[in-house]
Design a protein around this motif. Structure first.
Motif, PDB file in Angstrom:
ATOM      1  N   PHE A 281     -21.565  88.189  23.845  1.00 54.42           N
ATOM      2  CA  PHE A 281     -21.080  88.948  22.689  1.00 54.42           C
ATOM      3  C   PHE A 281     -19.844  88.289  22.086  1.00 54.42           C
ATOM      4  O   PHE A 281     -19.744  88.095  20.873  1.00 54.42           O
ATOM      5  CB  PHE A 281     -20.770  90.392  23.103  1.00 54.42           C
ATOM      6  CG  PHE A 281     -20.044  91.183  22.055  1.00 54.42           C
ATOM      7  CD1 PHE A 281     -20.709  91.688  20.950  1.00 54.42           C
ATOM      8  CD2 PHE A 281     -18.668  91.404  22.164  1.00 54.42           C
ATOM      9  CE1 PHE A 281     -20.040  92.412  19.979  1.00 54.42           C
ATOM     10  CE2 PHE A 281     -17.990  92.117  21.188  1.00 54.42           C
ATOM     11  CZ  PHE A 281     -18.675  92.628  20.105  1.00 54.42           C
ATOM     12  N   TYR A 282     -18.871  87.918  22.938  1.00 52.58           N
ATOM     13  CA  TYR A 282     -17.633  87.328  22.439  1.00 52.58           C
ATOM     14  C   TYR A 282     -17.857  85.923  21.888  1.00 52.58           C
ATOM     15  O   TYR A 282     -17.199  85.507  20.933  1.00 52.58           O
ATOM     16  CB  TYR A 282     -16.575  87.307  23.537  1.00 52.58           C
ATOM     17  CG  TYR A 282     -15.948  88.661  23.772  1.00 52.58           C
ATOM     18  CD1 TYR A 282     -15.146  89.251  22.798  1.00 52.58           C
ATOM     19  CD2 TYR A 282     -16.160  89.362  24.961  1.00 52.58           C
ATOM     20  CE1 TYR A 282     -14.572  90.494  22.989  1.00 52.58           C
ATOM     21  CE2 TYR A 282     -15.592  90.619  25.169  1.00 52.58           C
ATOM     22  CZ  TYR A 282     -14.790  91.177  24.181  1.00 52.58           C
ATOM     23  OH  TYR A 282     -14.231  92.402  24.371  1.00 52.58           O
ATOM     24  N   VAL A 283     -18.783  85.183  22.482  1.00 53.49           N
ATOM     25  CA  VAL A 283     -19.113  83.848  21.965  1.00 53.49           C
ATOM     26  C   VAL A 283     -19.700  83.961  20.560  1.00 53.49           C
ATOM     27  O   VAL A 283     -19.324  83.221  19.644  1.00 53.49           O
ATOM     28  CB  VAL A 283     -20.092  83.124  22.913  1.00 53.49           C
ATOM     29  CG1 VAL A 283     -20.646  81.865  22.239  1.00 53.49           C
ATOM     30  CG2 VAL A 283     -19.397  82.750  24.215  1.00 53.49           C
ATOM     31  N   LEU A 284     -20.639  84.902  20.385  1.00 53.24           N
ATOM     32  CA  LEU A 284     -21.243  85.123  19.060  1.00 53.24           C
ATOM     33  C   LEU A 284     -20.199  85.614  18.063  1.00 53.24           C
ATOM     34  O   LEU A 284     -20.214  85.208  16.895  1.00 53.24           O
ATOM     35  CB  LEU A 284     -22.391  86.135  19.171  1.00 53.24           C
ATOM     36  CG  LEU A 284     -23.649  85.648  19.874  1.00 53.24           C
ATOM     37  CD1 LEU A 284     -24.645  86.788  20.053  1.00 53.24           C
ATOM     38  CD2 LEU A 284     -24.299  84.506  19.092  1.00 53.24           C
ATOM     39  N   LEU A 285     -19.289  86.477  18.532  1.00 48.21           N
ATOM     40  CA  LEU A 285     -18.234  86.995  17.650  1.00 48.21           C
ATOM     41  C   LEU A 285     -17.324  85.881  17.168  1.00 48.21           C
ATOM     42  O   LEU A 285     -17.006  85.786  15.970  1.00 48.21           O
ATOM     43  CB  LEU A 285     -17.421  88.056  18.399  1.00 48.21           C
ATOM     44  CG  LEU A 285     -16.301  88.753  17.612  1.00 48.21           C
ATOM     45  CD1 LEU A 285     -16.887  89.522  16.429  1.00 48.21           C
ATOM     46  CD2 LEU A 285     -15.515  89.689  18.522  1.00 48.21           C
ATOM     47  N   VAL A 286     -16.921  85.008  18.094  1.00 52.25           N
ATOM     48  CA  VAL A 286     -16.067  83.877  17.724  1.00 52.25           C
ATOM     49  C   VAL A 286     -16.804  82.939  16.780  1.00 52.25           C
ATOM     50  O   VAL A 286     -16.222  82.432  15.805  1.00 52.25           O
ATOM     51  CB  VAL A 286     -15.599  83.123  18.993  1.00 52.25           C
ATOM     52  CG1 VAL A 286     -14.924  81.812  18.612  1.00 52.25           C
ATOM     53  CG2 VAL A 286     -14.667  83.995  19.816  1.00 52.25           C
ATOM     54  N   LEU A 287     -18.089  82.714  17.026  1.00 51.07           N
ATOM     55  CA  LEU A 287     -18.893  81.835  16.177  1.00 51.07           C
ATOM     56  C   LEU A 287     -18.978  82.391  14.753  1.00 51.07           C
ATOM     57  O   LEU A 287     -18.824  81.646  13.773  1.00 51.07           O
ATOM     58  CB  LEU A 287     -20.291  81.681  16.774  1.00 51.07           C
ATOM     59  CG  LEU A 287     -21.252  80.736  16.039  1.00 51.07           C
ATOM     60  CD1 LEU A 287     -20.700  79.312  16.042  1.00 51.07           C
ATOM     61  CD2 LEU A 287     -22.629  80.762  16.695  1.00 51.07           C
ATOM     62  N   ILE A 288     -19.218  83.682  14.646  1.00 53.89           N
ATOM     63  CA  ILE A 288     -19.302  84.318  13.324  1.00 53.89           C
ATOM     64  C   ILE A 288     -17.963  84.228  12.598  1.00 53.89           C
ATOM     65  O   ILE A 288     -17.904  83.951  11.395  1.00 53.89           O
ATOM     66  CB  ILE A 288     -19.746  85.791  13.464  1.00 53.89           C
ATOM     67  CG1 ILE A 288     -21.199  85.849  13.945  1.00 53.89           C
ATOM     68  CG2 ILE A 288     -19.602  86.534  12.139  1.00 53.89           C
ATOM     69  CD1 ILE A 288     -21.666  87.241  14.310  1.00 53.89           C
TER      70      ILE A 288
ATOM     71  N   VAL B  51     -15.609  81.950  13.048  1.00 52.28           N
ATOM     72  CA  VAL B  51     -15.380  80.554  12.658  1.00 52.28           C
ATOM     73  C   VAL B  51     -16.167  80.222  11.395  1.00 52.28           C
ATOM     74  O   VAL B  51     -15.629  79.616  10.452  1.00 52.28           O
ATOM     75  CB  VAL B  51     -15.770  79.602  13.803  1.00 52.28           C
ATOM     76  CG1 VAL B  51     -15.793  78.151  13.322  1.00 52.28           C
ATOM     77  CG2 VAL B  51     -14.803  79.752  14.972  1.00 52.28           C
ATOM     78  N   ILE B  52     -17.430  80.629  11.358  1.00 53.77           N
ATOM     79  CA  ILE B  52     -18.269  80.358  10.182  1.00 53.77           C
ATOM     80  C   ILE B  52     -17.717  81.071   8.950  1.00 53.77           C
ATOM     81  O   ILE B  52     -17.690  80.514   7.842  1.00 53.77           O
ATOM     82  CB  ILE B  52     -19.723  80.796  10.450  1.00 53.77           C
ATOM     83  CG1 ILE B  52     -20.340  79.917  11.556  1.00 53.77           C
ATOM     84  CG2 ILE B  52     -20.561  80.713   9.178  1.00 53.77           C
ATOM     85  CD1 ILE B  52     -21.713  80.373  12.012  1.00 53.77           C
ATOM     86  N   SER B  53     -17.245  82.318   9.126  1.00 54.96           N
ATOM     87  CA  SER B  53     -16.737  83.106   7.997  1.00 54.96           C
ATOM     88  C   SER B  53     -15.410  82.576   7.478  1.00 54.96           C
ATOM     89  O   SER B  53     -15.161  82.563   6.265  1.00 54.96           O
ATOM     90  CB  SER B  53     -16.577  84.572   8.416  1.00 54.96           C
ATOM     91  OG  SER B  53     -17.797  85.120   8.868  1.00 54.96           O
TER      92      SER B  53
ATOM     93  N   PHE C  31     -12.276  79.359   4.003  1.00 56.53           N
ATOM     94  CA  PHE C  31     -10.881  79.651   3.659  1.00 56.53           C
ATOM     95  C   PHE C  31      -9.942  78.600   4.254  1.00 56.53           C
ATOM     96  O   PHE C  31      -8.921  78.255   3.650  1.00 56.53           O
ATOM     97  CB  PHE C  31     -10.501  81.045   4.161  1.00 56.53           C
ATOM     98  CG  PHE C  31     -11.231  82.154   3.464  1.00 56.53           C
ATOM     99  CD1 PHE C  31     -10.784  82.630   2.245  1.00 56.53           C
ATOM    100  CD2 PHE C  31     -12.373  82.712   4.018  1.00 56.53           C
ATOM    101  CE1 PHE C  31     -11.455  83.645   1.587  1.00 56.53           C
ATOM    102  CE2 PHE C  31     -13.052  83.731   3.376  1.00 56.53           C
ATOM    103  CZ  PHE C  31     -12.597  84.198   2.156  1.00 56.53           C
ATOM    104  N   PHE C  32     -10.297  78.111   5.434  1.00 61.75           N
ATOM    105  CA  PHE C  32      -9.499  77.045   6.058  1.00 61.75           C
ATOM    106  C   PHE C  32      -9.546  75.779   5.209  1.00 61.75           C
ATOM    107  O   PHE C  32      -8.518  75.127   4.989  1.00 61.75           O
ATOM    108  CB  PHE C  32     -10.027  76.768   7.475  1.00 61.75           C
ATOM    109  CG  PHE C  32      -9.332  75.649   8.180  1.00 61.75           C
ATOM    110  CD1 PHE C  32      -8.058  75.815   8.704  1.00 61.75           C
ATOM    111  CD2 PHE C  32      -9.957  74.415   8.316  1.00 61.75           C
ATOM    112  CE1 PHE C  32      -7.405  74.769   9.341  1.00 61.75           C
ATOM    113  CE2 PHE C  32      -9.330  73.373   8.958  1.00 61.75           C
ATOM    114  CZ  PHE C  32      -8.046  73.541   9.475  1.00 61.75           C
ATOM    115  N   ILE C  33     -10.746  75.433   4.726  1.00 60.05           N
ATOM    116  CA  ILE C  33     -10.892  74.256   3.863  1.00 60.05           C
ATOM    117  C   ILE C  33     -10.109  74.446   2.567  1.00 60.05           C
ATOM    118  O   ILE C  33      -9.472  73.510   2.061  1.00 60.05           O
ATOM    119  CB  ILE C  33     -12.380  73.984   3.568  1.00 60.05           C
ATOM    120  CG1 ILE C  33     -13.120  73.584   4.857  1.00 60.05           C
ATOM    121  CG2 ILE C  33     -12.537  72.892   2.508  1.00 60.05           C
ATOM    122  CD1 ILE C  33     -12.620  72.307   5.484  1.00 60.05           C
ATOM    123  N   MET C  34     -10.153  75.661   2.010  1.00 57.02           N
ATOM    124  CA  MET C  34      -9.389  75.948   0.792  1.00 57.02           C
ATOM    125  C   MET C  34      -7.894  75.746   1.031  1.00 57.02           C
ATOM    126  O   MET C  34      -7.193  75.150   0.205  1.00 57.02           O
ATOM    127  CB  MET C  34      -9.651  77.384   0.336  1.00 57.02           C
ATOM    128  CG  MET C  34     -11.034  77.602  -0.242  1.00 57.02           C
ATOM    129  SD  MET C  34     -11.368  79.354  -0.558  1.00 57.02           S
ATOM    130  CE  MET C  34     -10.138  79.718  -1.802  1.00 57.02           C
TER     131      MET C  34
END
Length: 281
Positions: free
Chosen positions: A14-21, A23-25, A29-32
Motif C-alpha cells: 500500500f505504501y509503495v503504491l502510495l509513494v509511486l502515485i 511521485v508520478i503526481s 510540478f518538480f520539473i516546473m
C-alpha cells in the motif's frame, strides 16, 4: 504468524503504491520548479538536465515586473472573482440546501433529482445563453460578468453538497430550537451553519478552485487585459515576445500556490472542527 506477515506485506504494498502515485503526481510540478530556476539558455538546451546547473531567480523577478507580465493585476482579478463567486455561491447554497434538506414542499423530489442532471451537460452549453444575458445587461467585459457566470457554474453543486451535510443534522435539534422560540432563519445561522461548518468550508474551497482555475468563461466574457484573470493572462503570455519557458513556469507555479495554500489551511480547519465536534459530542 502467517496473518501478521500477510498484513505487513499488504501494508508495505500500500505504501509503495502510495509513494509511486505521489511521485508520478508531483513530478510535473518538480520539473516546473527546476525549469523556473534555470537560465533561459539552459531551459531550452538540446541536452536538458533535471536539476539546474546554475540557479537563478530572474524569472520570478520578471513575473512581478508589470512591463513584462502584470502578475499582480491578474492575481487581484482572480482573487476578487474567485472569493466573491465562492462566497455568494455558498451563501445562496446554504439556504437552498436547507430548504431541500429540511422543508417539505411541492415538487421537492423533482427539484432534487434535477441537480443530478447538471452533471450530464458540459459547461460550454451555457456559453451562448449566458453571453446573450450578460450582453443584454451591459455587463460584458467586467469582473461582474465572470462572478455571475461562476456562481451559475458552482451553485448547483454547492446546493447538492451542502444538502448532504445538512441531512446528517438530526431534526430533533431543530425541533428543540423551535420550542425555544427560534425561527427558521435563526436556526440556520445559530444551529445549522455551526454544526456544518466543516462541510461549508469544503464547499467554499471547491467553488473557489473552480472559479480560480476557470479559463473558458473568463476568456469569453472579458476582452480587456485589465480584467484578465491569471489563467487568461498566462495564456496571453504565450503570444508575446516576452514569453520564455522559465518565466512561464514561474508564473504557473505562483498561480497554483494560492489554491494549494487554501486547501492546506481548509484541511486543518476541517480536521480541527471535526475533532472539536467529536469532543463536545
Amino acid at each position: 504468524m502467517k496473518r501478521k506477515r500477510k498484513n505487513m506485506l499488504s501494508r508495505t504494498l500500500f505504501y509503495v503504491l502510495l509513494v509511486l502515485i505521489l511521485v508520478i503526481s508531483l513530478f510535473p510540478f518538480f520539473i516546473m520548479l527546476m525549469t523556473s530556476l534555470k537560465p533561459t539558455n539552459e531551459a531550452i538546451s538540446y541536452n536538458p538536465t533535471i536539476l539546474p546547473e546554475v540557479v537563478t531567480l530572474q524569472h520570478y523577478q520578471d513575473v512581478f515586473n508589470p512591463a513584462l507580465f502584470p502578475f499582480l493585476t491578474y492575481f487581484k482579478n482572480s482573487m476578487i472573482v474567485s472569493f466573491l463567486a465562492a462566497f455568494i455561491s455558498v451563501f445562496i447554497g446554504i439556504f437552498g440546501a436547507y430548504a431541500m434538506s429540511k422543508l417539505n414542499f411541492k415538487f421537492k423530489s423533482t427539484m432534487n433529482s434535477a441537480f443530478y442532471t447538471v452533471y450530464m451537460f458540459s459547461g460550454i452549453l451555457l456559453v451562448v445563453p449566458l453571453f446573450k444575458i450578460i450582453s443584454s445587461l451591459g455587463l460584458y467585459n467586467t469582473r461582474t460578468s465572470i462572478i455571475i457566470v461562476m456562481i451559475v457554474q458552482t451553485l448547483p453543486t454547492s446546493i447538492f453538497m451542502l444538502k448532504s451535510y445538512f441531512d446528517t443534522i438530526p431534526k430533533s435539534i431543530e425541533e428543540a430550537a423551535m420550542i425555544d422560540g427560534l425561527t427558521r432563519v435563526q436556526i440556520i445561522f445559530y444551529i445549522t451553519i455551526p454544526l456544518a461548518i466543516s462541510g461549508i468550508a469544503s464547499v467554499f474551497v471547491y467553488a473557489f478552485m473552480v472559479a480560480w482555475n476557470d479559463y473558458l468563461f473568463a476568456s469569453i466574457f472579458v476582452s480587456s487585459s485589465g480584467y484578465f484573470t491569471l489563467t487568461v493572462g498566462l495564456n496571453s503570455l504565450f503570444a508575446t515576445p516576452d514569453y520564455v519557458w522559465g518565466r512561464m513556469m514561474a508564473a504557473s507555479l505562483l498561480t497554483a500556490l494560492p489554491v494549494v495554500i487554501m486547501y492546506a489551511l481548509s484541511e486543518r480547519f476541517i480536521k480541527k472542527n471535526l475533532v472539536e465536534g467529536g469532543v463536545k459530542g
